[in-house]
Design an enzyme around this catalytic site. Structure first.
Site, PDB file in Angstrom:
ATOM      1  N   PRO A 223      13.149 -51.056  14.752  1.00 17.70           N
ATOM      2  CA  PRO A 223      13.476 -52.436  15.168  1.00 17.70           C
ATOM      3  C   PRO A 223      14.992 -52.594  15.328  1.00 17.70           C
ATOM      4  CG  PRO A 223      11.895 -52.445  13.365  1.00 17.70           C
ATOM      5  CD  PRO A 223      12.372 -51.036  13.505  1.00 17.70           C
ATOM      6  N   GLU A 224      15.407 -53.085  16.500  1.00 11.60           N
ATOM      7  CA  GLU A 224      16.818 -53.316  16.771  1.00 11.60           C
ATOM      8  C   GLU A 224      17.100 -54.815  16.686  1.00 11.60           C
ATOM      9  OE1 GLU A 224      18.927 -50.994  16.963  1.00 11.60           O
ATOM     10  OE2 GLU A 224      17.743 -49.205  17.393  1.00 11.60           O
TER      11      GLU A 224
ATOM     12  N   ARG B 281       6.913 -45.882   6.703  1.00 15.71           N
ATOM     13  CA  ARG B 281       7.830 -44.782   6.373  1.00 15.71           C
ATOM     14  C   ARG B 281       8.732 -45.086   5.169  1.00 15.71           C
ATOM     15  NH1 ARG B 281      10.269 -42.459  11.939  1.00 15.71           N
ATOM     16  NH2 ARG B 281      10.889 -40.795  10.505  1.00 15.71           N
TER      17      ARG B 281
ATOM     18  N   HIS C 248       0.466 -49.516   2.995  1.00 18.53           N
ATOM     19  CA  HIS C 248       1.838 -49.554   3.518  1.00 18.53           C
ATOM     20  C   HIS C 248       2.514 -50.903   3.298  1.00 18.53           C
ATOM     21  CE1 HIS C 248       1.161 -45.654   5.162  1.00 18.53           C
ATOM     22  NE2 HIS C 248       0.309 -46.067   6.087  1.00 18.53           N
TER      23      HIS C 248
ATOM     24  N   ARG D 228      38.918 -45.222  21.715  1.00 21.51           N
ATOM     25  CA  ARG D 228      37.875 -44.219  21.487  1.00 21.51           C
ATOM     26  C   ARG D 228      37.747 -43.284  22.688  1.00 21.51           C
ATOM     27  NH1 ARG D 228      36.632 -48.787  18.814  1.00 21.51           N
ATOM     28  NH2 ARG D 228      35.460 -48.660  16.856  1.00 21.51           N
TER      29      ARG D 228
END
Length: 280
Positions: free
Chosen positions: A2-3, A116, A98, A160
């Site tokens: 998830p972003e 996870r 889970h 950068r």
């Protein structure tokens, strides 16, 4: 994973818990970090307005307004990890293998499901206190913060030399431009993802700044992306993956120039771009 769009959609979809009184907290298998307090210590507290910083959610908890309790205000910092999701409702059924954290309130049950177990729910007395301060310290600016301007982005890019796609994924230039959204934003801006940051001038920085905001805004409006198991707190999937400009479209024709969309690997992540109209 998830972003930012998925986390923001989750934040909005659990808004019904704001103002709820915590009745109990139940913990399953350990997550990435320990909770940091006894679950019983937050019983009776009220949930305040839910916030977000990067991919973290902040659930402030406070005593009743007329309470004489001297307990200090604090909150729960929540991270969904690689595969986590939150569900909220009055009838979620029995927890599965889970389901690792449950916040029982007088308005319903908030449940963290994380196959996870890379996610986390951590108590902190404030966002600027440990451990929240440490976990949030390295985050870049928020993409919709008025203080994050195209000039600020250009100034950060000038220092950068790494490829711009990798710099976006680091979260230092701006938070939220994860793999799908970085690929699409760079296509929108017409920038080859392999371009060194220091070669991007003011004009292209302005285009990239606008593209990041546009792509992330569209992703939030679409409910985020569901590539595998992401759901919002009401079980609804995201739809942005069907709107993606280049992500997941290797071999297809570019919608802008008709060139072919190519897939490469950068930093062990798939990158998609048009070889015809994205320039170095």
């Amino acid at each position: 994973m998830p972003e930012l769009p998925e986390v923001e959609v989750t934040r909005r979809s659990v808004g019904g818990i704001e103002g709820a009184r915590v009745l109990a907290m139940r913990l399953g298998k350990p997550l990435r970090w320990p909770l940091g307090v006894e679950p019983q210590s937050i019983e009776g507290l009220r949930v305040g307005p839910i916030g977000r910083r990067g991919k973290y959610l902040w659930l402030p908890l406070m005593p009743e307004p007329d309470s004489l309790s001297d307990r200090s205000v604090g909150g729960l910092l929540v991270h969904l990890g690689m595969s986590g999701s939150l569900a909220f409702g009055e009838h979620l059924g029995a927890p599965g293998k889970h389901d690792h954290v449950e916040l029982v309130t007088d308005r319903g049950l908030l449940r963290l499901t994380d196959p996870r177990r890379f996610g986390a729910v951590v108590w902190s007395s404030a966002l600027d206190a440990e451990p929240a301060a440490r976990l949030l310290a390295g985050l870049g600016p928020e993409p919709f913060d008025p203080a994050w301007t195209s000039e600020a982005l250009h100034a950060a890019l000038k220092t950068r030399r790494t490829a711009v796609k990798l710099a976006l994924l680091s979260g230092e230039l701006v938070v939220g431009a994860g793999n799908i959204y970085a690929s699409d934003a760079l296509w929108e801006a017409g920038i080859d993802p392999r371009t060194p940051c220091s070669r991007i001038g003011p004009l292209r920085s302005t285009r990239l700044h606008a593209a990041i905001q546009r792509v992330l805004g569209e992703a939030i409006a679409a409910g985020g992306s569901t590539l595998r198991d992401y759901r919002n707190a009401h079980g609804e999937v995201g739809q942005y993956q069907g709107l993606a400009r280049v992500y997941g479209r290797a071999g297809e024709a570019c919608a802008r120039c008709g060139g072919r969309i190519r897939r490469i690997v950068q930093g062990q992540r798939a990158t998609y771009f048009c070889i015809g109209c994205q320039r170095r």
